[in-house]
Design a protein around this motif. Structure first.
Motif, PDB file in Angstrom:
ATOM      1  N   ALA A   1       5.868  -0.124 -13.828  1.00 44.48           N
ATOM      2  CA  ALA A   1       6.018   1.112 -13.061  1.00 44.48           C
ATOM      3  C   ALA A   1       6.887   2.148 -13.753  1.00 44.48           C
ATOM      4  O   ALA A   1       6.988   3.281 -13.276  1.00 44.48           O
ATOM      5  CB  ALA A   1       6.608   0.796 -11.683  1.00 44.48           C
ATOM      6  N   ALA A   2       7.514   1.791 -14.858  1.00 44.69           N
ATOM      7  CA  ALA A   2       8.396   2.738 -15.552  1.00 44.69           C
ATOM      8  C   ALA A   2       7.630   3.712 -16.436  1.00 44.69           C
ATOM      9  O   ALA A   2       8.239   4.604 -17.031  1.00 44.69           O
ATOM     10  CB  ALA A   2       9.421   1.972 -16.390  1.00 44.69           C
ATOM     11  N   ASP A   3       6.318   3.538 -16.570  1.00 40.68           N
ATOM     12  CA  ASP A   3       5.458   4.453 -17.335  1.00 40.68           C
ATOM     13  C   ASP A   3       5.921   4.580 -18.788  1.00 40.68           C
ATOM     14  O   ASP A   3       6.021   5.676 -19.328  1.00 40.68           O
ATOM     15  CB  ASP A   3       5.427   5.829 -16.674  1.00 40.68           C
ATOM     16  CG  ASP A   3       4.234   6.668 -17.135  1.00 40.68           C
ATOM     17  OD1 ASP A   3       3.284   6.088 -17.688  1.00 40.68           O
ATOM     18  OD2 ASP A   3       4.278   7.900 -16.973  1.00 40.68           O
ATOM     19  N   GLU A   4       6.174   3.450 -19.399  1.00 42.34           N
ATOM     20  CA  GLU A   4       6.597   3.461 -20.795  1.00 42.34           C
ATOM     21  C   GLU A   4       5.497   3.942 -21.748  1.00 42.34           C
ATOM     22  O   GLU A   4       5.816   4.539 -22.783  1.00 42.34           O
ATOM     23  CB  GLU A   4       7.082   2.069 -21.221  1.00 42.34           C
ATOM     24  CG  GLU A   4       7.865   2.050 -22.507  1.00 42.34           C
ATOM     25  CD  GLU A   4       9.200   2.771 -22.400  1.00 42.34           C
ATOM     26  OE1 GLU A   4       9.696   3.264 -23.439  1.00 42.34           O
ATOM     27  OE2 GLU A   4       9.749   2.840 -21.292  1.00 42.34           O
TER      28      GLU A   4
ATOM     29  N   ARG B   1       6.903  -5.970   0.351  1.00 46.71           N
ATOM     30  CA  ARG B   1       6.860  -7.339   0.880  1.00 46.71           C
ATOM     31  C   ARG B   1       7.049  -8.365  -0.229  1.00 46.71           C
ATOM     32  O   ARG B   1       7.679  -9.418  -0.018  1.00 46.71           O
ATOM     33  CB  ARG B   1       5.533  -7.560   1.624  1.00 46.71           C
ATOM     34  CG  ARG B   1       5.388  -6.684   2.867  1.00 46.71           C
ATOM     35  CD  ARG B   1       4.199  -7.095   3.707  1.00 46.71           C
ATOM     36  NE  ARG B   1       2.929  -6.907   3.021  1.00 46.71           N
ATOM     37  CZ  ARG B   1       2.237  -5.777   3.004  1.00 46.71           C
ATOM     38  NH1 ARG B   1       2.725  -4.686   3.608  1.00 46.71           N
ATOM     39  NH2 ARG B   1       1.070  -5.700   2.378  1.00 46.71           N
ATOM     40  N   ILE B   2       6.522  -8.083  -1.422  1.00 49.24           N
ATOM     41  CA  ILE B   2       6.739  -8.979  -2.556  1.00 49.24           C
ATOM     42  C   ILE B   2       8.224  -9.039  -2.901  1.00 49.24           C
ATOM     43  O   ILE B   2       8.797 -10.117  -3.128  1.00 49.24           O
ATOM     44  CB  ILE B   2       5.916  -8.519  -3.773  1.00 49.24           C
ATOM     45  CG1 ILE B   2       4.436  -8.820  -3.562  1.00 49.24           C
ATOM     46  CG2 ILE B   2       6.404  -9.190  -5.054  1.00 49.24           C
ATOM     47  CD1 ILE B   2       3.530  -8.270  -4.644  1.00 49.24           C
ATOM     48  N   ALA B   3       8.881  -7.880  -2.941  1.00 46.25           N
ATOM     49  CA  ALA B   3      10.305  -7.849  -3.273  1.00 46.25           C
ATOM     50  C   ALA B   3      11.119  -8.637  -2.254  1.00 46.25           C
ATOM     51  O   ALA B   3      12.042  -9.390  -2.617  1.00 46.25           O
ATOM     52  CB  ALA B   3      10.793  -6.404  -3.346  1.00 46.25           C
TER      53      ALA B   3
ATOM     54  N   LEU C   1      12.742  -8.784 -10.531  1.00 45.68           N
ATOM     55  CA  LEU C   1      12.892  -8.237  -9.184  1.00 45.68           C
ATOM     56  C   LEU C   1      13.097  -6.730  -9.236  1.00 45.68           C
ATOM     57  O   LEU C   1      12.578  -5.983  -8.394  1.00 45.68           O
ATOM     58  CB  LEU C   1      14.066  -8.909  -8.468  1.00 45.68           C
ATOM     59  CG  LEU C   1      14.365  -8.390  -7.068  1.00 45.68           C
ATOM     60  CD1 LEU C   1      13.173  -8.606  -6.142  1.00 45.68           C
ATOM     61  CD2 LEU C   1      15.609  -9.082  -6.494  1.00 45.68           C
ATOM     62  N   ALA C   2      13.840  -6.254 -10.220  1.00 43.91           N
ATOM     63  CA  ALA C   2      14.073  -4.811 -10.334  1.00 43.91           C
ATOM     64  C   ALA C   2      12.761  -4.055 -10.514  1.00 43.91           C
ATOM     65  O   ALA C   2      12.582  -2.958  -9.966  1.00 43.91           O
ATOM     66  CB  ALA C   2      15.018  -4.524 -11.500  1.00 43.91           C
TER      67      ALA C   2
ATOM     68  N   LEU D   1      11.389  -1.278  -7.975  1.00 44.46           N
ATOM     69  CA  LEU D   1      11.128   0.063  -8.485  1.00 44.46           C
ATOM     70  C   LEU D   1       9.785   0.563  -7.979  1.00 44.46           C
ATOM     71  O   LEU D   1       9.668   1.706  -7.498  1.00 44.46           O
ATOM     72  CB  LEU D   1      11.149   0.051 -10.018  1.00 44.46           C
ATOM     73  CG  LEU D   1      10.698   1.349 -10.703  1.00 44.46           C
ATOM     74  CD1 LEU D   1      11.673   2.478 -10.416  1.00 44.46           C
ATOM     75  CD2 LEU D   1      10.542   1.141 -12.209  1.00 44.46           C
ATOM     76  N   ASP D   2       8.757  -0.264  -8.075  1.00 43.08           N
ATOM     77  CA  ASP D   2       7.423   0.134  -7.625  1.00 43.08           C
ATOM     78  C   ASP D   2       7.394   0.331  -6.119  1.00 43.08           C
ATOM     79  O   ASP D   2       6.601   1.122  -5.601  1.00 43.08           O
ATOM     80  CB  ASP D   2       6.403  -0.925  -8.045  1.00 43.08           C
ATOM     81  CG  ASP D   2       5.005  -0.348  -8.230  1.00 43.08           C
ATOM     82  OD1 ASP D   2       4.878   0.883  -8.323  1.00 43.08           O
ATOM     83  OD2 ASP D   2       4.046  -1.138  -8.285  1.00 43.08           O
TER      84      ASP D   2
END
Length: 748
Positions: A147-150, A411-413, A436-437, A441-442
């Motif tokens: 999700a950080a769009d690297e 819910r996953i987190a 987990l981070a 984030l997402d």
């Protein structure tokens, strides 16, 4: 799905590439680029939809560019326009799992450049007389956090500067959404976009050969696997329906081999035309609900890193579905099998993983390779089984079909947090600690997570840093900003969790977050020190330790504005130094020779620029204060607690030679690192790495380490036991002038 070259040749009589099985037009364009053919572009951007086969194509082309692989290929039988000349292999830094900074580091190391800064890389490459050839695969898989769009950062910070450097011949495999952006920065004569979904590059015959080769590997009892005519008919039908998408074809073949009933090559409705249709048709042929299959695979579609541990799969499936999925999972392994594969590199321990993933970050060096190891195994995770989806295109399809992706990630987190035993991160599954981070984030919840010092210390710093950097700075709390400031040090040092905790403990004290520093001491880490205080003070040239008699120092020193520090003293600029919780008990530290007398007050002195508020000029021994004779301006600070001392620096008594000889610890330091060892057995007890240059350091006989850097001065109490002598302790001098391994440096 390797294409077979048995008895297969094109209309011109040439044998196809044995790994690719076609793609002649693309290979010819790439070969012309490689040999710098007149009119060939200097930069090629290879793109296409997920599953278009661009990664496989690039791998096959690199085989032709590598002298080792060329020997294994039938070059004489292949179309000569597709075979590049025999040249040294190009640099191939894979972007998979790596940040833009890591990619720059790989390139700097490969070309032996003096720096890993992107601008300087291009400056140095531009100054070379001979062009350099660089191939960057897997940009769509860049970064440790999806999700950080690297990928976008890699294109903008690495590929665009490289493409603009005229001495660089660049071939990059990028997602379609970024291809035009990369190409737009160059004149049209210098760049070409090869989109494998465009009709210009279509290869229907090669796709049929792929299908035939894959069907040949199926069970011989199946007619369309054993009978050449039936196999050819089915291969042509599959290729036509897949419309050029290699992934759709691959999934269709694997599903048919597992469940051949209900397939009619003459009926397009029984064959998939997309990845989504491949999922749904497979489920229906096995008598299952397509949505159930997607829910079973959903946790893997959201998985980060190398893959998802099997033991977490059930809980996360329940979280995504919002119901108990245990029965569906138990009965659905055959249903899910064509879309799964075991993850590679799952047995690494945490230190090895961190080293591999942090290699080349922030300017450190690393090998240029076609891939990066990103295994998730750790000390507590050896023997685990990690699974992942066969292709990222499957994950994209499953995520796109969910009604609420952010809700699913939330819910996953929560499920991952619930799976941490008693919220003890040392006992958490390595996947949870490291990723987990990324999930939060997402889900848009990461700032709320970034308050736990234990998670900061245990999590993989490369992934944690990438996730935090994706959050706007104004949304981060103070602990997260401290972590972000310290993260380059954590990744560059490749430190294990215990040493990361030590670095963070000091950073929290430096930033005025002493409760977070104290929390790390309660988490069971064998920290090498306790940070006593830290002051932001620029220009400190030297530090020493010593002692004052009570009569020599006033109990408090008023600042110009009348403010006082927590113990009644003030900093030169009127601000207060920060005390860590528990510092009142520091008076109970067993005194050494220099502080044995209850009438003395341990202090540290700093040599600072003339005119520093609160400082005193110390004259030379003869009292001359003219320029060149004065020893400098000095500040006196309490050694064991925060606060400056209003006292005459000339009254500070340094430890005697006898006290130094009897001190339990010695140390040595370089420009940005320091090591402390026990004199009794020469065993190293503490290692300090600084993110700013160390200007000076001192170690008191009591084991208080005072270190001055360009940022300020910090005092740490060494917590290690002195050790048991293994060799006779040296009394003075030369024994202190060498570190345990005999290397020199600045010593105490």
């Amino acid at each position: 799905m390797s294409a077979s070259d048995e008895g297969i040749a094109g209309a011109n009589g040439y044998a196809p590439h044995p790994y690719i099985g076609g793609r002649t037009s693309v290979l010819s364009a790439l070969a012309a680029w490689r040999m710098r053919w007149p009119g060939a572009p200097r930069v090629i951007v290879l793109t296409g939809s997920p599953g278009s086969g661009r990664s496989r194509l690039l791998t096959g082309f690199l085989m032709l560019c590598d002298p080792r692989f060329r020997k294994q290929l039938p070059l004489d039988a292949m179309d000569p326009t597709t075979v590049p000349p025999d040249l040294p292999a190009p640099a191939v830094p894979s972007a998979q799992g790596r940040t833009a900074a890591q990619l720059r580091g790989l390139l700097a190391d490969h070309f032996e450049l003096g720096t890993a800064r992107g601008e300087d890389i291009c400056t140095e490459l531009a100054a070379r007389e001979e062009p350099v050839t660089i191939v960057v695969p897997d940009v769509d898989r860049a970064g440790p956090v999806r999700a950080a769009d690297e990928p976008a950062r890699v294109v903008r910070d690495v590929l665009k500067p490289l493409a603009a450097t005229t001495t660089v011949q660049l071939l990059a495999e990028v997602p379609r959404g970024l291809a035009a952006e990369l190409a737009a920065a160059l004149p049209s004569s210098q760049v070409r976009i090869i989109d494998l979904d465009d009709p210009e590059w279509a290869d229907p015959d090669g796709l049929v050969r792929h299908a035939e080769a894959a069907l040949t590997l199926g069970p011989p009892e199946l007619p369309f696997c054993a009978d050449p005519s039936a196999r050819r008919a089915l291969a042509e039908a599959l290729a036509e329906r897949a419309d050029g998408n290699r992934l759709t074809l691959q999934l269709a073949v694997q599903s048919l081999v597992m469940q051949p009933q209900g397939v009619d090559p003459a009926d397009p409705a029984t064959l998939p035309g997309s990845v989504g249709e491949a999922l749904d048709l497979h489920a229906r042929r096995l008598g299952a609900d397509p949505q159930t299959l997607r829910l079973i695979l959903a946790p893997l579609a959201f998985a980060e890193g190398a893959g998802l541990p099997v033991q977490l799969w059930g809980a996360l499936a329940d979280a995504v579905a919002g119901r108990d999925m245990s029965r569906d999972l138990a009965e659905g392994m055959r249903l899910a099998a064509p879309f799964l594969q075991p993850a590679e590199g799952a047995e690494q321990d945490q230190a090895t993983e961190t080293a591999a993933r942090a290699q080349a970050a922030d300017g450190t060096t690393g090998r240029v390779t076609d891939g990066v190891t990103v295994g998730d195994g750790t000390d507590g995770g050896r023997g685990r089984t990690l699974l992942r989806l066969l292709h990222p295109g499957i994950a994209e399809e499953i995520r796109a079909g969910l009604p609420d992706v952010q809700g699913a990630q939330t819910r996953i987190a929560m499920a991952l947090l619930d799976a941490v035993p008693q919220q003890d991160w040392s006992r958490a599954d390595p996947y949870i600690r490291d990723h987990l981070a990324a999930h939060t984030l997402d889900a848009g919840l990461l700032p709320q997570l970034l308050t736990d010092p234990g998670l900061f210390a245990h999590a993989d710093p490369v992934a944690m840093r990438a996730a935090i950097e994706a959050v706007p700075l104004d949304r981060l709390g103070a602990p997260a900003r401290t972590y972000l400031r310290t993260a380059p040090l954590l990744t560059r040092s490749q430190a294990p969790a215990g040493l990361r905790a030590a670095f963070l403990e000091s950073a929290f004290v430096e930033d005025g977050l002493a409760p977070y520093a104290e929390a790390l001491h309660r988490l069971g880490f064998p920290l090498p020190w306790r940070t006593l205080w830290s002051v932001p003070l620029a220009g400190v040239r030297a530090v020493t330790t010593g002692a004052l008699r009570p009569a020599d120092g006033a109990p408090a020193a008023a600042a110009p504005d009348g403010t006082t520090a927590p113990d009644g003293t003030t900093a030169p600029d009127g601000t207060t130094a920060t005390a860590a919780p528990g510092t009142k008990a520091l008076g109970d530290i067993a005194p050494g020779p220099a502080s044995a007398a209850s009438t003395s007050r341990p202090v540290a002195t700093f040599i600072v620029p003339e005119g520093t508020p609160g400082s005193r000029t110390v004259p030379a021994p003869d009292g001359d204060t003219s320029e060149g004779t004065a020893t400098g301006a000095l500040l006196v600070h309490d050694l064991l607690r925060p606060g400056y001392v209003d006292a005459d620096p000339a009254q500070v008594r340094r430890p005697s030679e006898e006290a130094r000889a009897a001190a339990p610890f010695g140390f040595s330091h370089g420009p940005d690192s320091l090591r402390v060892w026990a004199r009794a057995n020469r065993k190293e007890v503490a290692t300090l790495i600084s993110d700013t240059p160390i200007t000076d350091a001192a170690l008191s006989p009591d084991g208080v380490l005072v270190v001055a850097t360009e940022r300020g001065v910090t005092a740490r109490q060494v917590l290690a036991a002195p050790g048991t002598p293994t060799v006779p302790a040296q009394r003075t001098g030369t024994a202190d002038s060498a570190s345990p391994d005999g290397r020199g440096g600045h010593h105490s």
